[in-house]
Scaffold this motif. Structure first.
Motif, short mmCIF file in Angstrom:
data_model
loop_
_atom_site.label_atom_id
_atom_site.label_comp_id
_atom_site.label_asym_id
_atom_site.label_seq_id
_atom_site.Cartn_x
_atom_site.Cartn_y
_atom_site.Cartn_z
N TYR A 109 -11.10 -1.76 4.37
CA TYR A 109 -9.70 -2.12 4.18
C TYR A 109 -8.95 -2.21 5.51
CZ TYR A 109 -4.85 -2.23 2.97
OH TYR A 109 -3.53 -2.60 2.91
N THR B 43 -11.68 1.10 -4.12
CA THR B 43 -12.31 -0.21 -4.30
C THR B 43 -13.83 -0.14 -4.10
OG1 THR B 43 -11.86 -0.77 -1.97
CG2 THR B 43 -10.26 -1.51 -3.63
N VAL C 123 -7.95 3.52 -0.04
CA VAL C 123 -8.14 2.18 -0.59
C VAL C 123 -9.63 1.85 -0.63
CG1 VAL C 123 -7.67 -0.28 -0.29
CG2 VAL C 123 -5.88 1.39 0.18
N ASP C 124 -10.36 2.20 0.43
CA ASP C 124 -11.81 1.99 0.45
C ASP C 124 -12.46 2.76 -0.70
OD1 ASP C 124 -11.86 0.35 2.70
OD2 ASP C 124 -11.97 2.05 4.07
N ARG D 160 0.84 -1.21 0.00
CA ARG D 160 0.00 0.00 0.00
C ARG D 160 0.86 1.25 0.00
NH1 ARG D 160 -1.73 2.92 4.31
NH2 ARG D 160 -1.29 1.24 5.81
N GLU E 71 -6.50 -5.25 6.62
CA GLU E 71 -5.07 -5.11 6.92
C GLU E 71 -4.77 -5.49 8.36
OE1 GLU E 71 -2.05 -1.44 7.16
OE2 GLU E 71 -2.78 -1.81 5.11
N VAL F 81 -8.06 -5.57 -4.31
CA VAL F 81 -6.92 -5.05 -3.57
C VAL F 81 -5.62 -5.50 -4.24
CG1 VAL F 81 -5.67 -5.13 -1.37
CG2 VAL F 81 -8.17 -4.92 -1.39
N GLN G 245 -5.54 4.18 4.18
CA GLN G 245 -6.50 3.08 4.21
C GLN G 245 -7.87 3.54 3.70
OE1 GLN G 245 -6.39 1.54 8.22
NE2 GLN G 245 -4.44 0.49 7.89
#
Length: 281
Positions: free
Chosen positions: A53, A46, A42-43, A14, A57, A72, A39
């Motif tokens: 996320y 996606t 990333v949400d 990441r 993790e 991911v 983080q």
């Protein structure tokens, strides 16, 4: 689930992803020193609910869906070996298929040198069974040294292979090769090359009925089969099969040819590591 390994893999990858590469701003402000995507970003990328996320993790997401792990994995640019590790660390076992459709269609160029250095017939195919590399011993096996472009199609549909090279083709070779085509299609259902071979198989008078009744044998590793060598005549081959780790579906095949009838060569025993109490004497 291996929470420690999962967190290490995801956090490391990441932090390598620049938010700017996805049209996002790099978070700033007090306390924000981490590199790469946050983080929450990333949400966002996606299309998942906030904290999804973070749960992954930190190992608080038991049995996450494979489609989410695939999202991911692609976002983080994982290779196929890392993709396998991600699924295992997340607790779902081996992945249901390759991370990317193009996976298994190429291998590092050094494989040609490796294949050339093998003293037996050897060749390397991609996941569609297209020939990527072969050595001179494999070429010598074929009349006129004409190697096939696709080894699966050659074993099933080539007239010379069926009539001469692959001895007992209808009872030994075809019934064992057809399940490999079925297994390859299960892993790569959209593969155009494999689907074309399937159509030819279904239309073939000899192969069509075999296809409907084919069994579950899906790999040749350790098999022994009769073969007519273009230079050395009739004999049989012992087959060793392996897979490059970063190319799922690709395979290295090594064939040890022995002239003469099978009964003249005793079968080699299995290799096993010595147990704690074995002295080797």
């Amino acid at each position: 689930m291996n929470k420690t390994a999962l967190r290490a893999l995801l956090k490391e990858r990441r932090e390598l992803i620049a938010p700017e590469a996805h049209g996002l701003s790099r978070p700033t402000g007090r306390g924000r020193r981490a590199r790469g995507l946050s983080q929450q970003q990333v949400d966002e990328l996606t299309c998942r609910a906030i904290d999804t996320y973070n749960r992954l993790e930190t190992g608080r997401y038991p049995n996450p869906p494979a489609d989410y792990l695939r999202q991911v994995g692609r976002l983080f640019g994982l290779n196929e070996q890392e993709w396998v590790m991600l699924c295992r660390y997340a607790g779902i076992g081996d992945p249901p298929g390759p991370l990317n459709p193009s996976s298994g269609l190429e291998v590092p160029g050094v494989w040609q040198e490796a294949v050339d250095g093998i003293g037996h017939m050897a060749y390397l195919t991609d996941a569609s069974w297209n020939l990527l590399a072969h050595n001179r011993h494999f070429a010598d096996m074929h009349p006129g040294r004409r190697v096939p472009a696709n080894t699966l199609r050659w074993m099933l549909l080539d007239r010379e292979a069926r009539g001469t090279s692959l001895v007992d083709w209808d009872t030994v070779w075809a019934p064992l090769v057809l399940p490999q085509l079925r297994a390859a299609l299960a892993a790569r259902p959209e593969d155009a090359t494999l689907r074309r071979i399937e159509r030819e198989v279904r239309a073939d008078p000899a192969l069509g009925p075999m296809w409907e009744a084919c069994g579950a044998h899906i790999h040749p590793d350790g098999d022994e089969r009769p073969l007519h060598h273009a230079l050395h005549g009739p004999g049989h081959v012992s087959i060793c099969a392996a897979q490059p780790l970063t190319a799922p579906g690709a395979r290295l095949i090594i064939m040890l040819f022995r002239p003469g009838p099978r009964k003249s060569h005793p079968r080699v025993p299995m290799l096993r590591a010595a147990g704690p109490g074995d002295t080797g004497g």
